[in-house]
Scaffold this active site. Structure first.
Site, mmCIF file in Angstrom:
data_model
loop_
_atom_site.group_PDB
_atom_site.id
_atom_site.type_symbol
_atom_site.label_atom_id
_atom_site.label_comp_id
_atom_site.label_asym_id
_atom_site.label_seq_id
_atom_site.Cartn_x
_atom_site.Cartn_y
_atom_site.Cartn_z
ATOM 1 N N TRP A 103 61.542 -19.345 37.459
ATOM 2 C CA TRP A 103 61.236 -17.946 37.119
ATOM 3 C C TRP A 103 59.814 -17.586 37.533
ATOM 4 O O TRP A 103 59.561 -16.473 37.991
ATOM 5 C CB TRP A 103 61.462 -17.691 35.629
ATOM 6 C CG TRP A 103 62.903 -17.809 35.252
ATOM 7 C CD1 TRP A 103 63.460 -18.731 34.408
ATOM 8 C CD2 TRP A 103 63.992 -16.984 35.720
ATOM 9 N NE1 TRP A 103 64.821 -18.526 34.331
ATOM 10 C CE2 TRP A 103 65.174 -17.482 35.117
ATOM 11 C CE3 TRP A 103 64.079 -15.906 36.588
ATOM 12 C CZ2 TRP A 103 66.431 -16.907 35.353
ATOM 13 C CZ3 TRP A 103 65.333 -15.330 36.827
ATOM 14 C CH2 TRP A 103 66.482 -15.833 36.213
ATOM 15 N N ASP A 174 55.308 -14.160 31.019
ATOM 16 C CA ASP A 174 56.756 -14.042 30.870
ATOM 17 C C ASP A 174 57.145 -15.000 29.747
ATOM 18 O O ASP A 174 57.083 -16.218 29.916
ATOM 19 C CB ASP A 174 57.436 -14.435 32.194
ATOM 20 C CG ASP A 174 58.964 -14.449 32.089
ATOM 21 O OD1 ASP A 174 59.496 -14.173 30.993
ATOM 22 O OD2 ASP A 174 59.617 -14.737 33.113
ATOM 23 N N LYS A 198 67.520 -14.164 25.079
ATOM 24 C CA LYS A 198 67.396 -15.562 24.664
ATOM 25 C C LYS A 198 67.121 -15.669 23.162
ATOM 26 O O LYS A 198 67.915 -16.248 22.446
ATOM 27 C CB LYS A 198 66.319 -16.284 25.466
ATOM 28 C CG LYS A 198 66.803 -16.788 26.815
ATOM 29 C CD LYS A 198 66.501 -15.888 27.964
ATOM 30 C CE LYS A 198 67.118 -16.367 29.269
ATOM 31 N NZ LYS A 198 66.407 -15.863 30.430
HETATM 32 C C1 LIG Z 1 66.151 -15.528 31.730
HETATM 33 C C2 LIG Z 1 64.783 -15.456 32.238
HETATM 34 C C3 LIG Z 1 64.390 -14.470 33.177
HETATM 35 C C4 LIG Z 1 65.367 -13.478 33.778
HETATM 36 O O1 LIG Z 1 65.700 -12.488 32.897
HETATM 37 P P1 LIG Z 1 66.627 -11.252 33.319
HETATM 38 O O2 LIG Z 1 66.696 -10.474 32.063
HETATM 39 O O3 LIG Z 1 67.949 -11.825 33.749
HETATM 40 O O4 LIG Z 1 65.964 -10.507 34.417
HETATM 41 C C5 LIG Z 1 63.063 -14.437 33.562
HETATM 42 N N1 LIG Z 1 62.165 -15.307 33.073
HETATM 43 C C6 LIG Z 1 62.510 -16.270 32.195
HETATM 44 C C7 LIG Z 1 61.472 -17.210 31.682
HETATM 45 C C8 LIG Z 1 63.827 -16.374 31.751
HETATM 46 O O5 LIG Z 1 64.162 -17.336 30.874
#
Ligand SMILES: *Cc1c(COP(=O)(O)O)cnc(C)c1O
Length: 363
Positions: A103, A174, A198
């Site tokens: 990511w 993030d 999540k």
């Molecule tokens: C799941 C995830 C993403 C992607 O998220 P989307 O909502 O599908 O765009 C980005 N960064 C991390 C750390 C993730 O776990």
């Protein structure tokens, strides 16, 4: 309970039972209004209260000071990969990225479309099985911001504390897969974003917490919905937001508050992860996939001695009612995601099954 099975999926992930049961009722008739949550106008009094309460509860939960704004934005964390540089990377400046997994790589790649980017740290040398030591960080001169991924969902590593950043440079995080799983000091960051699916709710909404002054940096020529200032000014209601997803995030945050807050979550998450890591550490059959000092408490990756046994394990686990254990295609092996709402009983049951499998398949 329970016609439900053990859900270790990486996202969308398991949600708290009490929240789901309440949502079933609120879909029919929210708070005695005679209208369900998915049918209420986003401009009406009832929803206004839902979104205001969600914001207040988030502020309370994470101790967020007034100079930070709480925004609800669509497009997933992936859209934030673009919105961050569009808003915070002016022409002629460079943004620094700490690359600790897939990511983080994607965030860095996307930012490169909007300006100059610099890799200040990379875990590629260890195939992302470790967060490299901060002594290896090499920042560019006066970066516009520093971006990191606090928990690496796919490889199963996490930053234990924030890395040092040059004075005055905003840290952008993030936190999609560990938001509100442990206490967070918001003041160490300029901007924090987390896709909800999540730890926080269903997919379709991203929680953004940002320092007020940073929202004013974007060029006004950007599309309206790509400017953070639009969400600040209109309280995330410039256009129709995903009302049900925002309601769900609000309910999950109320559940966290009622379950001991972030300290309570951290304690329970550490306990759950310990059950699985302790088993992995003494097993001669299963091995944890990442370095001890970088172990994620949210996504626990492990493997057997062969890909055949990994596949056999995942398929037998599914038959026994354990879902979502197959590792991401780029990491292989297995991954158990133990998000906030994953009950300890599920982890205990998983370990019991792993013991059985080990016994039946050891040479
Ligand atoms: C799941 C995830 C993403 C992607 O998220 P989307 O909502 O599908 O765009 C980005 N960064 C991390 C750390 C993730 O776990």
């Amino acid at each position: 309970m329970s016609d439900r099975i053990h859900n270790f999926g990486a996202g969308p992930g398991v949600l708290p039972e009490s929240v789901l049961r309440q949502a079933q009722q609120d879909l029919w008739n929210l708070r005695g209004s005679g209208i369900g949550i998915a049918e209420h106008s986003h401009r009406g009094k009832v929803f206004e209260k839902v979104i205001a309460e969600a914001e207040d509860d988030i502020r309370l939960l994470a101790g967020i000071p007034d100079n930070y704004k709480i925004l609800f934005i669509q497009g997933g964390a992936t859209q934030q990969f673009a919105m961050v540089p569009m808003n915070l990377l002016p022409a002629g400046r460079t943004a620094d990225y700490l690359i600790t997994g897939v990511w983080a790589q994607k965030a860095h790649q996307e930012a490169g479309k909007f300006g100059s980017v610099h890799v200040a740290l990379s875990g590629e040398g260890s195939k992302f099985t470790q967060i490299p030591p901060v002594s290896e960080i090499e920042y560019s001169e006066n970066p516009a911001y520093v971006h990191l991924t606090t928990n690496n969902t796919i490889y199963g590593t996490e930053w234990k504390t924030e890395p040092p950043v040059p004075p005055g440079v905003p840290l952008v995080a993030d936190t999609s897969s560990d938001m509100f799983s442990r206490p967070i000091d918001v003041t160490k960051y300029g901007l924090i974003y987390a896709g909800a699916q999540k730890n926080l709710g269903p997919s379709g909404i991203v929680l953004v917490i940002m320092r007020e002054d940073l929202a004013e940096q974007a060029p006004k020529t950007l599309p309206t919905l790509m400017q953070y200032r639009t969400y600040v000014k209109e309280k995330s209601l410039y256009n129709t937001p995903p009302t049900f997803a925002i309601y769900m995030v609000g309910q999950v945050v109320k559940w966290i508050l009622a379950s001991g807050g972030l300290a309570g979550m951290a304690e329970r998450n550490a306990e759950k992860a310990k059950v699985l890591y302790d088993f992995l550490d003494q097993s001669a059959f299963f091995k944890p996939s990442v370095h001890r000092d970088s172990r994620s408490l949210m996504n626990i990756c492990f493997r057997t001695a062969s890909e055949e046994l990994d596949a056999k394990f995942a398929s037998e686990a599914t038959k026994k009612g354990f879902d979502g254990l197959k590792g991401h295609r780029s990491a292989g092996g297995m991954r158990a995601s133990l998000y906030n709402a994953c009950p300890k009983e599920s982890v205990v049951a998983l370990v019991a099954f792993m013991k059985e499998f080990e016994k039946a398949n050891s040479a």
